[in-house]
Design a protein around this motif. Structure first.
Motif, PDB file in Angstrom:
ATOM      1  N   ALA A  40       0.888  -1.232  -0.067  1.00 49.57           N
ATOM      2  CA  ALA A  40       0.129  -0.157   0.016  1.00 49.57           C
ATOM      3  C   ALA A  40       0.849   1.206  -0.094  1.00 49.57           C
ATOM      4  CB  ALA A  40      -0.733  -0.048   1.337  1.00 49.57           C
ATOM      5  N   SER A  41       2.058   1.332   0.504  1.00 51.04           N
ATOM      6  CA  SER A  41       2.846   2.389   0.747  1.00 51.04           C
ATOM      7  C   SER A  41       3.602   2.880  -0.532  1.00 51.04           C
ATOM      8  CB  SER A  41       4.119   2.084   1.831  1.00 51.04           C
ATOM      9  OG  SER A  41       3.375   2.049   3.218  1.00 51.04           O
ATOM     10  N   VAL A  42       3.946   1.669  -1.232  1.00 57.42           N
ATOM     11  CA  VAL A  42       4.545   1.644  -2.707  1.00 57.42           C
ATOM     12  C   VAL A  42       3.530   2.292  -3.646  1.00 57.42           C
ATOM     13  CG1 VAL A  42       5.298   0.330  -4.762  1.00 57.42           C
ATOM     14  CG2 VAL A  42       6.018  -0.088  -2.351  1.00 57.42           C
ATOM     15  N   ALA A  43       2.191   1.667  -3.689  1.00 54.40           N
ATOM     16  CA  ALA A  43       1.012   2.097  -4.200  1.00 54.40           C
ATOM     17  C   ALA A  43       0.701   3.844  -4.110  1.00 54.40           C
ATOM     18  CB  ALA A  43      -0.387   1.318  -4.073  1.00 54.40           C
ATOM     19  N   ARG A  44       0.740   3.879  -2.697  1.00 57.04           N
ATOM     20  CA  ARG A  44       0.876   5.577  -2.433  1.00 57.04           C
ATOM     21  C   ARG A  44       1.570   6.386  -2.972  1.00 57.04           C
ATOM     22  NH1 ARG A  44       1.277   6.768   3.686  1.00 57.04           N
ATOM     23  NH2 ARG A  44       3.536   6.031   3.195  1.00 57.04           N
ATOM     24  N   ALA A  45       3.089   6.005  -3.148  1.00 54.53           N
ATOM     25  CA  ALA A  45       4.061   6.843  -3.607  1.00 54.53           C
ATOM     26  C   ALA A  45       3.798   6.836  -5.281  1.00 54.53           C
ATOM     27  CB  ALA A  45       5.371   6.005  -3.516  1.00 54.53           C
ATOM     28  N   GLU A  46       3.404   5.863  -5.593  1.00 56.14           N
ATOM     29  CA  GLU A  46       3.133   5.845  -7.343  1.00 56.14           C
ATOM     30  C   GLU A  46       2.016   6.908  -7.601  1.00 56.14           C
ATOM     31  OE1 GLU A  46       2.286   1.982  -8.219  1.00 56.14           O
ATOM     32  OE2 GLU A  46       4.213   1.517  -8.534  1.00 56.14           O
ATOM     33  N   TYR A  47       1.035   6.816  -6.820  1.00 56.59           N
ATOM     34  CA  TYR A  47      -0.150   7.739  -7.220  1.00 56.59           C
ATOM     35  C   TYR A  47       0.312   9.295  -6.570  1.00 56.59           C
ATOM     36  CZ  TYR A  47      -4.010   4.651  -7.688  1.00 56.59           C
ATOM     37  OH  TYR A  47      -4.922   3.844  -8.058  1.00 56.59           O
ATOM     38  N   ALA A  48       1.314   9.217  -5.849  1.00 53.36           N
ATOM     39  CA  ALA A  48       1.793  11.013  -5.577  1.00 53.36           C
ATOM     40  C   ALA A  48       2.612  11.323  -6.692  1.00 53.36           C
ATOM     41  CB  ALA A  48       2.795  10.760  -4.317  1.00 53.36           C
ATOM     42  N   LEU A  49       3.440  10.450  -7.405  1.00 54.30           N
ATOM     43  CA  LEU A  49       4.207  10.897  -8.546  1.00 54.30           C
ATOM     44  C   LEU A  49       3.265  10.997  -9.545  1.00 54.30           C
ATOM     45  CD1 LEU A  49       6.849  11.063 -10.056  1.00 54.30           C
ATOM     46  CD2 LEU A  49       6.614   8.466 -10.546  1.00 54.30           C
ATOM     47  N   GLY A  50       2.266  10.356  -9.836  1.00 54.36           N
ATOM     48  CA  GLY A  50       1.238  10.586 -10.940  1.00 54.36           C
ATOM     49  C   GLY A  50       0.631  11.936 -10.482  1.00 54.36           C
ATOM     50  N   ASP A  51       0.334  12.245  -9.242  1.00 57.77           N
ATOM     51  CA  ASP A  51      -0.435  13.605  -8.897  1.00 57.77           C
ATOM     52  C   ASP A  51       0.533  14.781  -9.364  1.00 57.77           C
ATOM     53  OD1 ASP A  51      -2.864  14.954  -7.732  1.00 57.77           O
ATOM     54  OD2 ASP A  51      -1.208  15.491  -6.043  1.00 57.77           O
ATOM     55  N   ALA A  52       1.758  14.433  -8.997  1.00 53.56           N
ATOM     56  CA  ALA A  52       2.651  15.611  -9.265  1.00 53.56           C
ATOM     57  C   ALA A  52       2.841  15.842 -10.771  1.00 53.56           C
ATOM     58  CB  ALA A  52       4.090  15.046  -8.786  1.00 53.56           C
ATOM     59  N   LEU A 172      -7.158  11.331  -5.621  1.00 52.72           N
ATOM     60  CA  LEU A 172      -7.979  10.507  -4.961  1.00 52.72           C
ATOM     61  C   LEU A 172      -7.541   9.221  -4.724  1.00 52.72           C
ATOM     62  CD1 LEU A 172     -10.839   9.974  -3.541  1.00 52.72           C
ATOM     63  CD2 LEU A 172     -11.638   9.496  -5.855  1.00 52.72           C
ATOM     64  N   GLY A 173      -6.905   8.562  -5.587  1.00 53.32           N
ATOM     65  CA  GLY A 173      -5.894   7.485  -5.571  1.00 53.32           C
ATOM     66  C   GLY A 173      -5.020   7.639  -4.265  1.00 53.32           C
ATOM     67  N   MET A 174      -4.201   8.511  -4.284  1.00 58.44           N
ATOM     68  CA  MET A 174      -3.444   8.811  -3.115  1.00 58.44           C
ATOM     69  C   MET A 174      -3.677   8.825  -1.744  1.00 58.44           C
ATOM     70  SD  MET A 174      -0.130  11.849  -2.869  1.00 58.44           S
ATOM     71  CE  MET A 174      -1.600  13.220  -2.843  1.00 58.44           C
ATOM     72  N   VAL A 175      -4.940   9.392  -1.467  1.00 59.20           N
ATOM     73  CA  VAL A 175      -5.777   9.734  -0.098  1.00 59.20           C
ATOM     74  C   VAL A 175      -6.245   8.103   0.043  1.00 59.20           C
ATOM     75  CG1 VAL A 175      -6.032  12.076  -0.252  1.00 59.20           C
ATOM     76  CG2 VAL A 175      -7.710  10.733  -1.201  1.00 59.20           C
ATOM     77  N   GLN A 176      -6.917   7.535  -0.972  1.00 59.40           N
ATOM     78  CA  GLN A 176      -7.489   6.109  -0.547  1.00 59.40           C
ATOM     79  C   GLN A 176      -6.210   5.440  -0.233  1.00 59.40           C
ATOM     80  OE1 GLN A 176      -9.277   5.331  -4.499  1.00 59.40           O
ATOM     81  NE2 GLN A 176     -11.222   6.273  -3.813  1.00 59.40           N
ATOM     82  N   GLU A 177      -5.004   5.437  -0.897  1.00 62.36           N
ATOM     83  CA  GLU A 177      -4.105   4.320  -0.071  1.00 62.36           C
ATOM     84  C   GLU A 177      -3.393   4.922   0.988  1.00 62.36           C
ATOM     85  OE1 GLU A 177      -3.140   1.693  -1.466  1.00 62.36           O
ATOM     86  OE2 GLU A 177      -4.339   1.711  -3.389  1.00 62.36           O
ATOM     87  N   GLN A 178      -3.669   6.167   1.262  1.00 60.92           N
ATOM     88  CA  GLN A 178      -3.132   6.495   2.661  1.00 60.92           C
ATOM     89  C   GLN A 178      -4.086   6.038   3.738  1.00 60.92           C
ATOM     90  OE1 GLN A 178      -0.534   8.004   3.800  1.00 60.92           O
ATOM     91  NE2 GLN A 178      -1.192   8.311   5.852  1.00 60.92           N
ATOM     92  N   SER A 179      -5.186   6.120   3.288  1.00 57.09           N
ATOM     93  CA  SER A 179      -6.458   5.724   4.360  1.00 57.09           C
ATOM     94  C   SER A 179      -6.341   4.116   4.481  1.00 57.09           C
ATOM     95  CB  SER A 179      -7.802   5.887   3.877  1.00 57.09           C
ATOM     96  OG  SER A 179      -8.741   5.256   4.695  1.00 57.09           O
ATOM     97  N   ARG A 180      -5.699   3.490   3.437  1.00 53.76           N
ATOM     98  CA  ARG A 180      -5.602   2.008   3.750  1.00 53.76           C
ATOM     99  C   ARG A 180      -4.329   1.728   4.423  1.00 53.76           C
ATOM    100  NH1 ARG A 180      -6.307  -3.230   2.062  1.00 53.76           N
ATOM    101  NH2 ARG A 180      -4.366  -4.536   1.359  1.00 53.76           N
ATOM    102  N   VAL A 181      -3.193   2.450   4.239  1.00 51.47           N
ATOM    103  CA  VAL A 181      -2.123   2.237   4.988  1.00 51.47           C
ATOM    104  C   VAL A 181      -2.529   2.507   6.443  1.00 51.47           C
ATOM    105  CG1 VAL A 181       0.174   3.473   5.589  1.00 51.47           C
ATOM    106  CG2 VAL A 181      -0.507   3.083   3.081  1.00 51.47           C
ATOM    107  N   GLN A 182      -3.006   3.708   6.835  1.00 54.17           N
ATOM    108  CA  GLN A 182      -3.598   4.092   8.180  1.00 54.17           C
ATOM    109  C   GLN A 182      -4.293   2.630   8.764  1.00 54.17           C
ATOM    110  OE1 GLN A 182      -2.323   5.968  10.188  1.00 54.17           O
ATOM    111  NE2 GLN A 182      -1.142   7.224   8.469  1.00 54.17           N
ATOM    112  N   GLN A 183      -5.186   2.182   7.866  1.00 56.01           N
ATOM    113  CA  GLN A 183      -6.035   1.035   8.340  1.00 56.01           C
ATOM    114  C   GLN A 183      -5.217  -0.239   8.820  1.00 56.01           C
ATOM    115  OE1 GLN A 183      -9.137   0.635   5.692  1.00 56.01           O
ATOM    116  NE2 GLN A 183     -10.154   2.367   5.962  1.00 56.01           N
ATOM    117  N   LEU A 184      -4.289  -0.332   7.966  1.00 55.88           N
ATOM    118  CA  LEU A 184      -3.287  -1.435   7.986  1.00 55.88           C
ATOM    119  C   LEU A 184      -2.420  -1.366   9.346  1.00 55.88           C
ATOM    120  CD1 LEU A 184      -2.344  -2.417   4.581  1.00 55.88           C
ATOM    121  CD2 LEU A 184      -3.658  -3.694   5.863  1.00 55.88           C
ATOM    122  N   LEU A 185      -1.814   0.123   9.486  1.00 55.87           N
ATOM    123  CA  LEU A 185      -1.280   0.384  10.658  1.00 55.87           C
ATOM    124  C   LEU A 185      -1.901  -0.047  11.968  1.00 55.87           C
ATOM    125  CD1 LEU A 185       0.692   3.434   9.537  1.00 55.87           C
ATOM    126  CD2 LEU A 185       1.717   1.047   9.878  1.00 55.87           C
TER     127      LEU A 185
END
Length: 271
Positions: A40-52, A172-185
């Motif tokens: 999930a952290s890797v997916a969040r980073a990929e979305y962050a790159l795409g958002d930039a 949206l994908g970035m915050v969704q993955e961030q939410s998933r990371v926090q749920q997993l944590l």
């Protein structure tokens, strides 16, 4: 470790030593959670790159259309100046021929002069817009001749564009993955309430070498409520991330509606 044993009755001093190797072990359920957190952290980073990249593309489009708009305004003012100058020339000929009063010539020349001022102002704005574009994107080569384009009508309805934009939106994908990371944590913190054991092997040489002891041991740390508090804090962070995801989605839906409505209205205005 090393030590010395002293036997009081016999007065003997015996050297003793021991060595131990130990390794903490993660429980099996925690291994799977850690793997999910990593993915999930890797997916969040990929979305962050795409958002930039998306933000850079959006900035480029804004600057490009701003330059086009100012170029179009300058071209329209140039046409207006040409027409008013022709009218002023015609008025001058009529005045010389005695067919028109001097006031008509003065009014025509004043209108041409005012249009010339607006032309110079629009040309300056176009130059500044082009400079702003090339400053932020130096590799962009602006065409010498302004390309006029005909606006196109929006082909699909709002529901189509809403689904399309949300499906490909990196923010949206970035915050969704961030939410998933926090749920997993939070899930990981709950799992950590059961501490990981430490397994070790131990060998000791005692009584001056006459006794040798080898064994295996397991140790489990005690938290005294700390792990429960950390799990509660992680759960709160997961709730905050979920609220942030819902907020971003609602904001994006509002932005999509405003953009769609503006596009449809602008096309109708142009017509």
């Amino acid at each position: 470790g090393t030590g010395q044993r002293k036997i009081v009755d016999s007065g003997q001093n015996l050297k003793e030593w021991d060595v131990a190797l130990e390794r903490p072990l993660r429980l099996f359920n925690k291994v799977g959670i850690d793997e999910d957190i990593g993915a999930a952290s890797v997916a969040r980073a990929e979305y962050a790159l795409g958002d930039a990249r998306h933000d850079a593309g959006r900035t480029l489009l804004q600057l490009w259309f701003a330059w086009q708009r100012e170029q179009a305004q300058a071209a329209l003012w140039q046409q207006q100046v040409d027409i008013l100058k022709q009218q002023a020339q015609m008025a001058e000929k009529r005045v010389k021929a005695g067919d028109a009063p001097r006031l008509e010539l003065n009014q025509a020349q004043a209108a041409a002069a005012q249009a010339s001022v607006s032309l110079h102002q629009s040309q300056l704005r176009a130059q500044l817009a082009g400079t702003d574009l090339t400053r932020q994107f130096p590799t962009i080569q602006l065409p010498e001749k302004f390309p006029f384009a005909t606006p196109q009508d929006i082909e699909h309805d709002f529901a189509f564009w809403k689904s399309r934009v949300l499906e490909h939106n990196h923010e949206l994908g970035m915050v969704q993955e961030q939410s998933r990371v926090q749920q997993l944590l939070a899930q990981r913190s709950r799992a950590d309430q059961l501490p990981d054991p430490t397994v070790g092997v131990r060998y000791s040489n005692e009584a001056g070498g006459s006794e040798k002891v080898a064994g295996v041991y397991i140790s489990v740390p005690l938290s005294f409520g700390q792990r429960s508090a950390m799990a509660a804090g992680a759960a709160q962070q997961a709730d905050i991330a979920a609220d942030q995801e819902a907020f971003v989605k609602r904001r994006l839906e509002g932005d999509i509606y405003a953009t769609y409505t503006q596009a449809v209205s602008s096309f109708a205005t142009w017509q």
